[in-house]
Motif scaffolding. Structure first.
Motif, mmCIF file in Angstrom:
data_model
loop_
_atom_site.group_PDB
_atom_site.id
_atom_site.type_symbol
_atom_site.label_atom_id
_atom_site.label_comp_id
_atom_site.label_asym_id
_atom_site.label_seq_id
_atom_site.Cartn_x
_atom_site.Cartn_y
_atom_site.Cartn_z
ATOM 1 N N SER A 268 -15.739 6.080 16.292
ATOM 2 C CA SER A 268 -16.888 5.829 17.166
ATOM 3 C C SER A 268 -16.432 5.466 18.573
ATOM 4 N N LYS A 269 -15.374 4.671 18.669
ATOM 5 C CA LYS A 269 -14.861 4.273 19.978
ATOM 6 C C LYS A 269 -14.308 5.471 20.730
ATOM 7 N N SER A 272 -17.055 7.655 22.185
ATOM 8 C CA SER A 272 -17.846 7.060 23.257
ATOM 9 C C SER A 272 -17.053 6.853 24.534
#
Length: 438
Positions: A268-269, A272
């Motif tokens: 997820s990091k 993003s």
């Protein structure tokens, strides 16, 4: 020449002719004079009639030709000139309308959506290139053909015959292609058919559904095991040895959930984060030392890992985020160690590319992967053998993380594998991410 001047001239000529013929003197009461005046007037009106007849003929034959010279002057000149100006204005308006229509059709041609114009009885009148690609149409060949005869998809046939066009119809005109099609009625019963490619949208929706289902399954399985062990410890009197065994299994399952959450957060990091800026250059040699330390926990004693690097790559500097590159390469090496048989060597090969980039290949002699699995290996939670993957301790997110890291660095992940011969996973970094000493 005006009508009055023409009439006077013709009347004078007629009167002169009659006076000369009669031999009488000139007088206003002379009948010959009046006869001349009437003769001139009649001749003038006959000439007017001739001009108007010529004007009607010109209007009836072809209004786009130039005005005849005989009509430029005369009794019909004013009307003909007015008509000519009106026709010229009409021609300009028609040309402007044609230009606007051409611009409108050109705009529709470049639309990402398909557009098909249908008659009231569902015959094709026109389509843009997108619609032609969607349905395999050729306008020159298929114009005036029934659309139902050309698009034989059963879902479309049902949608066309049902007559309820308030909703879209999802059809598959070709394998692995999904289209959303909707009809709209307009003037005199004609229909506008719009189509758009929703293949990527449908795939993304399916991937989201699969992701939720997979995450739920991956977390529910160790939770079920933990819950069972906790009930066992609560309801049974166990020896210290049995308690230690159960607690070790519980710790293993909780670690599995922790690894899953860690990988999910890491992925997820990565997704993003912006693509730039990146950290300064870092040494590839120092990164390899960190990688060796990280894979110690899963390396078996009998595993053989060798690093073969081209001479000019030993002191190479990479431009990017070191932790991400290290994570990607660690994932590939740990997978190779997990799935390789005992005593099977694992090689990390580092080479420069012809275009100036750098490749880091992890080569194993494991069981290999069938070709139809290769395109989907980087999908989240996709497993070639779900049971074997879980036994090996993987979370199903490693290759998804590797692919995301490569995309962020402008590189790519290449996978080559053959059943029974092993696999080769290669990170290819572009030339703008590599500084190789000469």
């Amino acid at each position: 020449m005006s009508r009055l001047a023409l009439w006077l001239a013709l009347s004078a000529v007629g009167a002169g002719v009659l006076l000369w013929a009669s031999g009488d003197g000139f007088t206003w009461l002379n009948p010959a004079l009046w006869a001349g005046l009437w003769l001139g007037s009649g001749a003038a009106w006959l000439l007017d009639a001739h001009h108007w007849r010529r004007l009607r003929e010109w209007l009836g034959q072809n209004t786009r030709t130039e005005l005849p010279a005989s009509l430029e002057n005369g009794p019909a000149a004013a009307a003909s000139n007015r008509i000519r100006r009106l026709l010229q204005r009409r021609d300009r308006d028609v040309e402007a309308a044609k230009a606007q229509l051409a611009e409108f059709l050109a705009a529709i041609q470049v639309s990402p959506n398909g557009v098909v114009l249908l008659s009231a009885d569902a015959r094709i009148e026109w389509c843009n290139t997108t619609a032609a690609h969607h349905f395999g149409l050729q306008l020159e060949r298929d114009v005036a053909q029934l659309v139902g005869n050309l698009i034989r998809n059963p879902d479309f046939q049902e949608y066309l015959l049902h007559g309820d066009y308030a909703r879209e119809a999802i059809i598959e005109p070709r394998s692995a292609t999904r289209l959303a099609v909707q009809l709209h009625r307009y003037a005199h019963g004609r229909m506008l058919m719009l189509s758009r490619d929703v293949t990527a949208i449908e795939q993304a929706a399916q991937m989201r559904r699969d992701f939720v289902a997979n995450v739920s399954h991956e977390i529910r399985t160790p939770l079920t095991v933990l819950h069972g062990f906790i009930e066992t410890l609560q309801n049974l009197t166990l020896s210290a040895q049995e308690q230690q065994r159960y607690l070790a299994l519980m710790a293993q399952q909780s670690q599995r959930m922790q690894d899953l959450v860690t990988d999910l957060l890491a992925l997820s990091k990565l997704e993003s984060l912006p693509n730039a800026p990146f950290d300064p250059a870092f040494s590839l040699r120092e990164s390899l030392l960190k990688i060796e330390q990280q894979i110690q926990q899963i390396r078996r004693p009998d595993a053989i890992l060798t690093i073969n690097s081209a001479p000019n790559t030993q002191n190479a500097m990479l431009l990017g985020v070191e932790s991400e590159i290290v994570s990607a390469l660690t994932n590939l090496l740990t997978n190779a160690v997990r799935y390789s048989p005992p005593d099977a060597p694992i090689e990390l090969r580092i080479e420069t590319q012809a275009h100036g980039g750098l490749s880091l290949s992890v080569i194993d002699q494991g069981p290999g992967i069938e070709a139809h699995h290769l395109p989907r290996l980087t999908e989240r939670f996709y497993r070639v053998d779900a049971g074997r993957s879980r036994e090996a301790g993987g979370t199903g997110l490693g290759l998804a993380i590797v692919k995301t890291v490569m995309l962020r660095h402008g590189g790519q992940l290449q996978i080559d594998s053959a059943v029974g011969q092993g696999s080769c996973f290669t990170l290819v970094l572009p030339a703008n991410r590599v500084v190789v000493p000469q």
